[in-house]
Structure formats: C-alpha cells, structure tokens
Motif scaffolding. Structure first.
Motif, PDB file in Angstrom:
ATOM      1  N   ILE A 124      46.878  49.103  36.291  1.00  0.00           N
ATOM      2  CA  ILE A 124      46.916  47.723  36.778  1.00  0.00           C
ATOM      3  C   ILE A 124      46.860  46.737  35.611  1.00  0.00           C
ATOM      4  CG2 ILE A 124      45.619  45.993  38.102  1.00  0.00           C
ATOM      5  CD1 ILE A 124      44.738  48.225  39.967  1.00  0.00           C
ATOM      6  N   SER A 125      46.048  47.048  34.620  1.00  0.00           N
ATOM      7  CA  SER A 125      45.897  46.134  33.480  1.00  0.00           C
ATOM      8  C   SER A 125      47.191  45.990  32.695  1.00  0.00           C
ATOM      9  CB  SER A 125      44.769  46.626  32.560  1.00  0.00           C
ATOM     10  OG  SER A 125      45.113  47.873  31.964  1.00  0.00           O
ATOM     11  N   LEU A 126      48.026  47.039  32.670  1.00  0.00           N
ATOM     12  CA  LEU A 126      49.304  46.953  31.970  1.00  0.00           C
ATOM     13  C   LEU A 126      50.282  46.033  32.690  1.00  0.00           C
ATOM     14  CD1 LEU A 126      49.916  50.685  30.914  1.00  0.00           C
ATOM     15  CD2 LEU A 126      49.116  48.784  29.489  1.00  0.00           C
ATOM     16  N   ARG A 127      50.245  46.072  34.030  1.00  0.00           N
ATOM     17  CA  ARG A 127      51.207  45.279  34.788  1.00  0.00           C
ATOM     18  C   ARG A 127      50.685  43.870  35.079  1.00  0.00           C
ATOM     19  NH1 ARG A 127      55.862  45.765  37.326  1.00  0.00           N
ATOM     20  NH2 ARG A 127      56.252  44.547  39.219  1.00  0.00           N
ATOM     21  N   TYR A 128      49.409  43.767  35.347  1.00  0.00           N
ATOM     22  CA  TYR A 128      48.828  42.452  35.665  1.00  0.00           C
ATOM     23  C   TYR A 128      47.614  42.188  34.755  1.00  0.00           C
ATOM     24  CZ  TYR A 128      51.441  43.387  39.974  1.00  0.00           C
ATOM     25  OH  TYR A 128      52.421  43.701  40.873  1.00  0.00           O
ATOM     26  N   PRO A 129      47.839  41.937  33.485  1.00  0.00           N
ATOM     27  CA  PRO A 129      46.705  41.741  32.560  1.00  0.00           C
ATOM     28  C   PRO A 129      45.814  40.568  32.953  1.00  0.00           C
ATOM     29  CG  PRO A 129      48.778  41.084  31.548  1.00  0.00           C
ATOM     30  CD  PRO A 129      49.128  41.795  32.806  1.00  0.00           C
ATOM     31  N   GLU A 130      46.405  39.550  33.601  1.00  0.00           N
ATOM     32  CA  GLU A 130      45.610  38.384  33.985  1.00  0.00           C
ATOM     33  C   GLU A 130      44.619  38.703  35.110  1.00  0.00           C
ATOM     34  OE1 GLU A 130      49.145  38.570  36.664  1.00  0.00           O
ATOM     35  OE2 GLU A 130      48.752  38.830  34.513  1.00  0.00           O
ATOM     36  N   ARG A 131      44.843  39.809  35.820  1.00  0.00           N
ATOM     37  CA  ARG A 131      43.967  40.173  36.935  1.00  0.00           C
ATOM     38  C   ARG A 131      43.001  41.290  36.550  1.00  0.00           C
ATOM     39  NH1 ARG A 131      46.658  41.244  42.478  1.00  0.00           N
ATOM     40  NH2 ARG A 131      44.422  41.053  42.978  1.00  0.00           N
ATOM     41  N   THR A 132      42.952  41.628  35.285  1.00  0.00           N
ATOM     42  CA  THR A 132      42.115  42.755  34.861  1.00  0.00           C
ATOM     43  C   THR A 132      40.649  42.545  35.214  1.00  0.00           C
ATOM     44  OG1 THR A 132      43.622  43.269  33.033  1.00  0.00           O
ATOM     45  CG2 THR A 132      41.378  44.143  32.905  1.00  0.00           C
ATOM     46  N   SER A 133      40.120  41.341  34.959  1.00  0.00           N
ATOM     47  CA  SER A 133      38.704  41.090  35.238  1.00  0.00           C
ATOM     48  C   SER A 133      38.395  41.238  36.723  1.00  0.00           C
ATOM     49  CB  SER A 133      38.312  39.689  34.756  1.00  0.00           C
ATOM     50  OG  SER A 133      39.104  38.696  35.395  1.00  0.00           O
ATOM     51  N   GLU A 134      39.314  40.741  37.572  1.00  0.00           N
ATOM     52  CA  GLU A 134      39.130  40.863  39.016  1.00  0.00           C
ATOM     53  C   GLU A 134      39.154  42.331  39.444  1.00  0.00           C
ATOM     54  OE1 GLU A 134      41.474  39.656  43.141  1.00  0.00           O
ATOM     55  OE2 GLU A 134      41.997  38.671  41.243  1.00  0.00           O
ATOM     56  N   MET A 135      40.065  43.089  38.872  1.00  0.00           N
ATOM     57  CA  MET A 135      40.181  44.505  39.220  1.00  0.00           C
ATOM     58  C   MET A 135      38.968  45.297  38.742  1.00  0.00           C
ATOM     59  SD  MET A 135      42.958  44.918  40.962  1.00  0.00           S
ATOM     60  CE  MET A 135      42.512  43.323  41.664  1.00  0.00           C
ATOM     61  N   ILE A 136      38.420  44.886  37.600  1.00  0.00           N
ATOM     62  CA  ILE A 136      37.220  45.578  37.107  1.00  0.00           C
ATOM     63  C   ILE A 136      36.077  45.422  38.115  1.00  0.00           C
ATOM     64  CG2 ILE A 136      35.404  45.489  35.351  1.00  0.00           C
ATOM     65  CD1 ILE A 136      37.551  44.943  33.282  1.00  0.00           C
ATOM     66  N   MET A 137      35.980  44.240  38.718  1.00  0.00           N
ATOM     67  CA  MET A 137      34.939  44.020  39.717  1.00  0.00           C
ATOM     68  C   MET A 137      35.165  44.913  40.945  1.00  0.00           C
ATOM     69  SD  MET A 137      32.654  42.048  38.621  1.00  0.00           S
ATOM     70  CE  MET A 137      31.821  41.846  40.181  1.00  0.00           C
ATOM     71  N   GLU A 138      36.415  45.064  41.363  1.00  0.00           N
ATOM     72  CA  GLU A 138      36.715  45.914  42.515  1.00  0.00           C
ATOM     73  C   GLU A 138      36.406  47.372  42.198  1.00  0.00           C
ATOM     74  OE1 GLU A 138      40.418  45.378  44.447  1.00  0.00           O
ATOM     75  OE2 GLU A 138      40.374  43.197  44.308  1.00  0.00           O
ATOM     76  N   VAL A 139      36.772  47.798  40.981  1.00  0.00           N
ATOM     77  CA  VAL A 139      36.455  49.165  40.567  1.00  0.00           C
ATOM     78  C   VAL A 139      34.946  49.356  40.496  1.00  0.00           C
ATOM     79  CG1 VAL A 139      36.580  50.808  38.656  1.00  0.00           C
ATOM     80  CG2 VAL A 139      38.619  49.537  39.349  1.00  0.00           C
ATOM     81  N   SER A 140      34.243  48.312  40.068  1.00  0.00           N
ATOM     82  CA  SER A 140      32.793  48.384  39.990  1.00  0.00           C
ATOM     83  C   SER A 140      32.181  48.631  41.365  1.00  0.00           C
ATOM     84  CB  SER A 140      32.236  47.083  39.395  1.00  0.00           C
ATOM     85  OG  SER A 140      30.828  47.068  39.445  1.00  0.00           O
ATOM     86  N   GLN A 141      32.736  47.974  42.395  1.00  0.00           N
ATOM     87  CA  GLN A 141      32.240  48.176  43.757  1.00  0.00           C
ATOM     88  C   GLN A 141      32.484  49.613  44.231  1.00  0.00           C
ATOM     89  OE1 GLN A 141      30.412  45.986  45.564  1.00  0.00           O
ATOM     90  NE2 GLN A 141      30.489  44.709  43.716  1.00  0.00           N
ATOM     91  N   LEU A 142      33.640  50.153  43.875  1.00  0.00           N
ATOM     92  CA  LEU A 142      33.943  51.547  44.227  1.00  0.00           C
ATOM     93  C   LEU A 142      32.960  52.499  43.551  1.00  0.00           C
ATOM     94  CD1 LEU A 142      37.859  51.633  44.001  1.00  0.00           C
ATOM     95  CD2 LEU A 142      36.466  51.664  46.075  1.00  0.00           C
ATOM     96  N   MET A 143      32.714  52.247  42.276  1.00  0.00           N
ATOM     97  CA  MET A 143      31.807  53.112  41.536  1.00  0.00           C
ATOM     98  C   MET A 143      30.368  52.988  42.042  1.00  0.00           C
ATOM     99  SD  MET A 143      33.893  54.648  39.747  1.00  0.00           S
ATOM    100  CE  MET A 143      32.628  55.718  39.075  1.00  0.00           C
ATOM    101  N   ARG A 144      29.993  51.790  42.466  1.00  0.00           N
ATOM    102  CA  ARG A 144      28.650  51.598  43.011  1.00  0.00           C
ATOM    103  C   ARG A 144      28.478  52.430  44.286  1.00  0.00           C
ATOM    104  NH1 ARG A 144      24.699  47.774  42.660  1.00  0.00           N
ATOM    105  NH2 ARG A 144      26.011  46.496  41.292  1.00  0.00           N
TER     106      ARG A 144
END
Length: 343
Positions: A177-197
């Motif tokens: 995702i970061s390669l295709r949408y670098p501007e959304r990386t921070s938002e995606m990290i938060m979503e991944v964080s919720q999955l990992m939690r």
C-alpha cells in the motif's frame, strides 16, 4: 469474589471411603430396625468388615490375574477357593461370636455354610463392581486430562508460530500500500495497528465472539482492497441468522483468506477473490475462492499458516468441522464448515 468448589469425591481415598459407607448401608438397609444396642451394632459392623476385607483381598491379589495376565479360568478358581476359605472362617466366627446379640441374626438358616457363601459372593460382586466402575472413571479422566494438556501445549505452540506468520503477511500488505499510496501510509499504519492489537489481545483466547472475529476479517479485507482493489475483483459477503450469539476460535478463518490474497493476486492480470461466510443453525459455512493466474510472480510461502490452521481445527473442533480444498488451473477453492459454540 469467585467461589471455587472442589468436585465431590475427586480424591481416591474419598471414593474408597464412600464405597465402604455405601456398601455397609446397602448391606444393612433392611435390618436397621433390629438395632437394639451399640454392642449389636458393633458386631454387625465387624461382620461387614470381614466381607469388605474379603473383597479387598480379591481386588488386590486375584483381580490382577484376570486384568493383567488374562487368565479368567484361573481367576474364577482362585476366587471360589478364597470364598470357600472365608465361608468356613465366617461361619465359625459369626456362629461363636458375631451373631450373639447382633441385629443381623434373625433366623436359623443364617447359621449355615450356604448362607455365608452366598453373602460373601453377593457382596464381592457389589463391592468389586462399584470399585471397577470408579477405577475406570479415574483412568478415563486421567487420560482425558493428559490429552487435554497435550492439546493445550500443542495449541500454544501453533499460536506462537502463527503470530509472526500473520505479522509477516500484514507487513507485506502495508508495504504494498505504501508503494502505491505513500500519502496514506500513516492512515494505513493505524489500521494495521488495530489488526495487530486484535491479534495480540484476542488471539490467545480460547474463543471470541463471532461478531468480533468477522469485524476483524472485514478490516483485513478492506486493507487488501486498498492494496490490490484497483486490479482485482474482491467480494465479501457475510450472513448470520443470530448475530452475536455465537463464539469461534480466534484467527482460525483468516489463514484461508490470507492465502487467497497472497496467491490469487500475485499477477498483473485481472484476478478475483471471493469470500462468503454464512451461519445457519449453529454452523458456519465459509467458501473462499481465488483465481489462479497463468503468469504470476514468485510468491514466498512457508505453508506454515495452512498447516497450523489444519492442526488447530483438529484440536479445537474434533469431529465438528469439515475442510475441503480443491483447485484446478483456473481456480482455488476452500470450503470450511464449523459447528459453532452458542453463548
């Protein structure tokens, strides 16, 4: 404050004492009205202890001949011989001592060898039968606890292997995702964080609500749509007849969904991933289908996730699940049926 009660008669000695008391009460049940003195009662108790001692001798010294050496004829011969020996002993003792002022003595036929032989035989069958039932119960419980402990150790090991496996796959998704949408990386990290939690907090539980597990799966699928949705048709459908009233082992469905995205989208060609989950009358039906590209890039796969999930299903849902995996040159299909727990 939680009260914890020890199960009744869990201890071996408690069980033996219960057998002794129950046998004595049963043996003298019809004669309690004849008790007229403590001396008579003590004589009756002594008579019963002779019977109980005879049963214990058979259990300790003769019964192993039958159970361990498998010699029933020898066991019967020795048992009859021991009964005959105790018949003579009990006849003499009861006639000369026990029956005097004893509430058990009501008629003259009790002062016969035949009566003593029949009494010894009857009490032997009753006492040994009860003891063998309890021995079988203890053996079965011990084996069940052993299997349960072994399964728990194995299940913990599988979870410990699965945790980094899921983390590895999720990080790969975030990287894509970061390669295709670098501007959304921070938002995606938060979503991944919720999955990992969820994976950390709920993954170690024995069961979680089906509603929470489906929410976790939905979030994961949405994350994959962000990564490959522009070139892959992704469909997810969920139906449940009783929302929120079922429980499921955590993270037991996600592996099949992960594999569908990993292998089904490993191409620049048009591809698809279809996921359908239905819950009908306590059974979960999941079908996961993904395309098999003709020309795909190399996918690194240890196959640990699929192997571990198969083993977890065998442990958590023994004889309560069906897993069928089929594939051809165009399509890969997973059909899973699980009998869910109701809350």
């Amino acid at each position: 404050m939680k009260w914890r009660f020890k199960p009744i008669l869990e201890n071996k000695w408690e069980q033996e004492t219960a057998i002794l008391v129950f046998s004595f009460i049963l043996f003298t049940l019809n004669d309690w009205v004849f008790i007229q003195s403590w001396k008579g009662f003590s004589n009756g108790l002594l008579y019963f202890f002779v019977l109980y001692f005879h049963a214990q001798l058979n259990r300790v010294f003769l019964l192993p001949v039958l159970l361990k050496k498998h010699q029933p004829v020898l066991y019967i011969i020795l048992t009859v011989g021991l009964i005959a020996l105790f018949t003579v002993f009990l006849y003499q003792v009861s006639t000369d001592f026990i029956y005097k002022n004893c509430f058990l003595y009501k008629s003259s036929h009790q002062k016969t060898y035949q009566f003593q032989f029949a009494t010894l035989s009857g009490t032997l069958v009753c006492i040994l039968g009860t003891m063998q039932i309890l021995e079988h119960y203890r053996a079965q419980k011990k084996e069940a606890n052993k299997v349960l402990l072994s399964n728990q150790v194995q299940l913990n090991a599988l979870k410990n292997q699965f945790n980094p496996h899921f983390l590895f796959n999720t990080m790969n998704t975030l990287y894509g995702i970061s390669l295709r949408y670098p501007e959304r990386t921070s938002e995606m990290i938060m979503e991944v964080s919720q999955l990992m939690r969820y994976q950390v907090e709920q993954g170690n539980k024995e069961f979680v609500t089906l509603e929470n597990e489906i929410a976790f799966i939905s979030s994961y699928i949405q994350l994959e749509k962000e990564r490959v949705g522009y070139r892959c048709r992704i469909d997810f459908d969920y139906e449940c007849d009783q929302e929120g009233r079922y429980e499921i082992a955590p993270m037991v469905l996600i592996t099949f969904i992960e594999n569908a995205f990993k292998h089904g989208t490993a191409t620049i060609e048009k591809c698809f991933v279809n996921i359908a989950v239905k819950v009908i009358k306590g059974k979960l039906y999941m079908k996961v289908s993904n395309s098999v590209p003709q020309h795909k890039k190399e996918v690194v796969s240890t196959k640990i996730g699929l192997k571990n999930t198969r083993e977890r299903l065998e442990i958590v849902y023994p004889k309560k699940h069906q897993l069928e995996i089929t594939h051809n040159d165009q399509e890969y299909n997973v059909n899973l049926v699980i009998e869910l727990r109701q809350t």
